[in-house]
Design a protein around this motif. Structure first.
Motif, short mmCIF file in Angstrom:
data_model
loop_
_atom_site.label_atom_id
_atom_site.label_comp_id
_atom_site.label_asym_id
_atom_site.label_seq_id
_atom_site.Cartn_x
_atom_site.Cartn_y
_atom_site.Cartn_z
N LYS A 3 0.84 -1.20 0.00
CA LYS A 3 0.00 0.00 0.00
C LYS A 3 0.88 1.25 0.00
O LYS A 3 0.60 2.22 -0.69
N LYS A 4 1.95 1.18 0.79
CA LYS A 4 2.88 2.32 0.87
C LYS A 4 3.51 2.59 -0.49
O LYS A 4 3.65 3.73 -0.91
N GLN A 7 1.11 4.29 -2.65
CA GLN A 7 0.99 5.67 -2.20
C GLN A 7 2.16 6.52 -2.73
O GLN A 7 1.96 7.61 -3.25
N ASN A 8 3.37 5.95 -2.61
CA ASN A 8 4.55 6.68 -3.08
C ASN A 8 4.48 6.97 -4.57
O ASN A 8 4.82 8.05 -5.02
N MET A 11 2.09 9.76 -5.31
CA MET A 11 2.66 11.07 -4.95
C MET A 11 3.70 11.51 -5.97
O MET A 11 3.78 12.67 -6.34
N LEU A 12 4.48 10.54 -6.46
CA LEU A 12 5.49 10.85 -7.45
C LEU A 12 4.84 11.37 -8.73
O LEU A 12 5.32 12.31 -9.37
N ILE A 14 1.97 12.92 -8.93
CA ILE A 14 1.48 14.28 -8.69
C ILE A 14 2.62 15.28 -8.84
O ILE A 14 2.45 16.35 -9.42
N VAL A 15 3.80 14.91 -8.32
CA VAL A 15 4.96 15.80 -8.44
C VAL A 15 5.26 16.04 -9.92
O VAL A 15 5.49 17.17 -10.34
N LEU A 18 2.81 18.39 -11.35
CA LEU A 18 3.08 19.76 -10.89
C LEU A 18 4.23 20.39 -11.66
O LEU A 18 4.25 21.59 -11.90
N VAL A 19 5.20 19.58 -12.04
CA VAL A 19 6.38 20.12 -12.72
C VAL A 19 6.10 20.35 -14.20
O VAL A 19 6.64 21.27 -14.80
#
Lengths: 117, 251
Positions: A3-4, A7-8, A11-12, A14-15, A18-19
């Protein structure tokens, strides 16, 4: 743990978004982070200000500058990757040992059980 | 179950914030610079002032660092190296922002949560020196001012945010995320104030200059601060899942 990891990865992602989005959003932007522009902004507020100190050494070209930035980034990445990598290896080894111990323990009880019969 | 739900809320909420701010910037693209204060861009008396303000924090940081290095906490030194390396990496990444300019994250959130805000002033100075000497980025005369914004205000704000979040029982990942975002962002807000005080707007005074500098520094930094928040949580997750650090040690 699984699960972690998921999740990671989210998040990666999304980064990354964003970039990347700035290139679509601010099409007119120059994407400069330039010192000249900074000087211009301050000059606008105070036209009489004299820059009284200059860098001791300036990278001779944009290529050298990006080289040094890359060195900075990769040094840091190297340290982080080494620390995380070695910790991961240690964790795997510990798990393997515990697993082996359990196996040995199981085999032992099985043989003693067989002997008892 | 509740925890999982909360964790998935973070990306959602920040996507909403991100998208709405994107819309705003799409309408107003502009060129801007958003970096540390450059060499010689502060008058000598201000340079001395910021050095004087930052010095006690640096000394306190050295004291804290000595305590950590000599402590018996497992992996303390290794984690200190990792936190320093994290700042190194993040401050080397000049990322594009929706304002059409580039800036870089600070990366101080991780170390702040693990070791408290004091230590970051020492780690930060090393990075600022590296950039000032080798990259002509930032400067030696403005080192005091840049230290104050990046290695003192940022970490202390982040630390306060983390403590407040934890007091309200917000889970660790979310607290850490907010800590990193606000530590990053407050750094650039501080820079705006530092410049505005020295270079007031000719017509609108210090207040006008604050708004102008904030619109350059602070707004560019918003998406980068959010990105930094996520990167911080990713590294933190990896640290915890590889048994490098006990989650309970964070408070």
């Amino acid at each position: 743990m699984k699960k972690k990891t998921k999740q990671n990865l989210i998040m990666l992602l999304i980064v990354l978004v964003l970039v990347i989005t700035p290139f679509f959003v601010a099409k007119g932007g120059s994407f400069a982070g330039s010192d000249d522009e900074g000087t211009a902004q301050i000059k606008k507020n105070d036209p009489h200000y004299k820059v009284w100190a200059h860098p001791l050494w300036t990278p001779p070209s944009a290529e050298i500058e990006s080289l040094l930035f890359t060195v900075q980034g990769s040094l840091g990445t190297g340290v982080i990757a080494y620390i995380l990598g070695s910790a991961h290896g240690r964790k795997k080894e510990r798990e393997r040992q515990i697993h082996a111990q359990n196996e040995a323990g199981k085999a032992h009880t099985e043989t003693s059980a067989a002997n008892g019969r | 179950m509740k925890k999982v739900f909360k964790k998935h809320m973070v990306p959602k909420v920040s996507t909403i914030i991100g998208l709405s701010s994107l819309l705003f910037f799409a309408l107003y693209p502009r060129d801007a610079y958003a970096m540390h204060i450059m060499e010689g861009m502060l008058p000598p008396k201000w340079c001395i002032f910021w050095f004087a303000v930052s010095a006690p924090f640096f000394i306190y940081g050295l004291y804290r660092m000595k305590k950590i290095v000599t402590s018996t906490t497992q992996n303390a030194k290794i984690m200190l190296a990792l936190c320093g390396a994290f700042v190194f990496v993040l401050s080397s990444l000049k990322l594009p922002s929706v304002t059409g300019s580039c800036s870089h994250p600070t990366g101080v959130g991780l170390g702040t949560v693990m070791f408290g805000p004091g230590v970051m002033s020492v780690l930060g100075v090393i990075i600022l020196l590296f950039q000032a000497l080798l990259l002509a980025h930032g400067g030696l005369t403005t080192l005091g001012a840049n230290c104050f914004s990046m290695t003192i205000v940022g970490p202390f704000v982040g630390f306060a945010v983390y403590k407040i979040c934890r007091a309200f029982k917000v889970n660790r990942s979310v607290s850490l995320f907010l800590c990193a975002v606000l530590a990053d962002w407050s750094t650039y807000v501080t820079t705006s104030f530092q410049l505005a005080v020295v270079f007031p707007d000719p017509t609108n005074g210090v207040g006008g200059a604050v708004i102008k500098f904030l619109s350059i520094y602070a707004i560019t930094q918003i998406p980068l601060a959010i990105a930094e928040g996520f990167l911080t949580v990713i590294v933190y997750n990896l640290v915890i899942s590889n048994n490098l650090w006990k989650e309970s040690a964070l408070g």
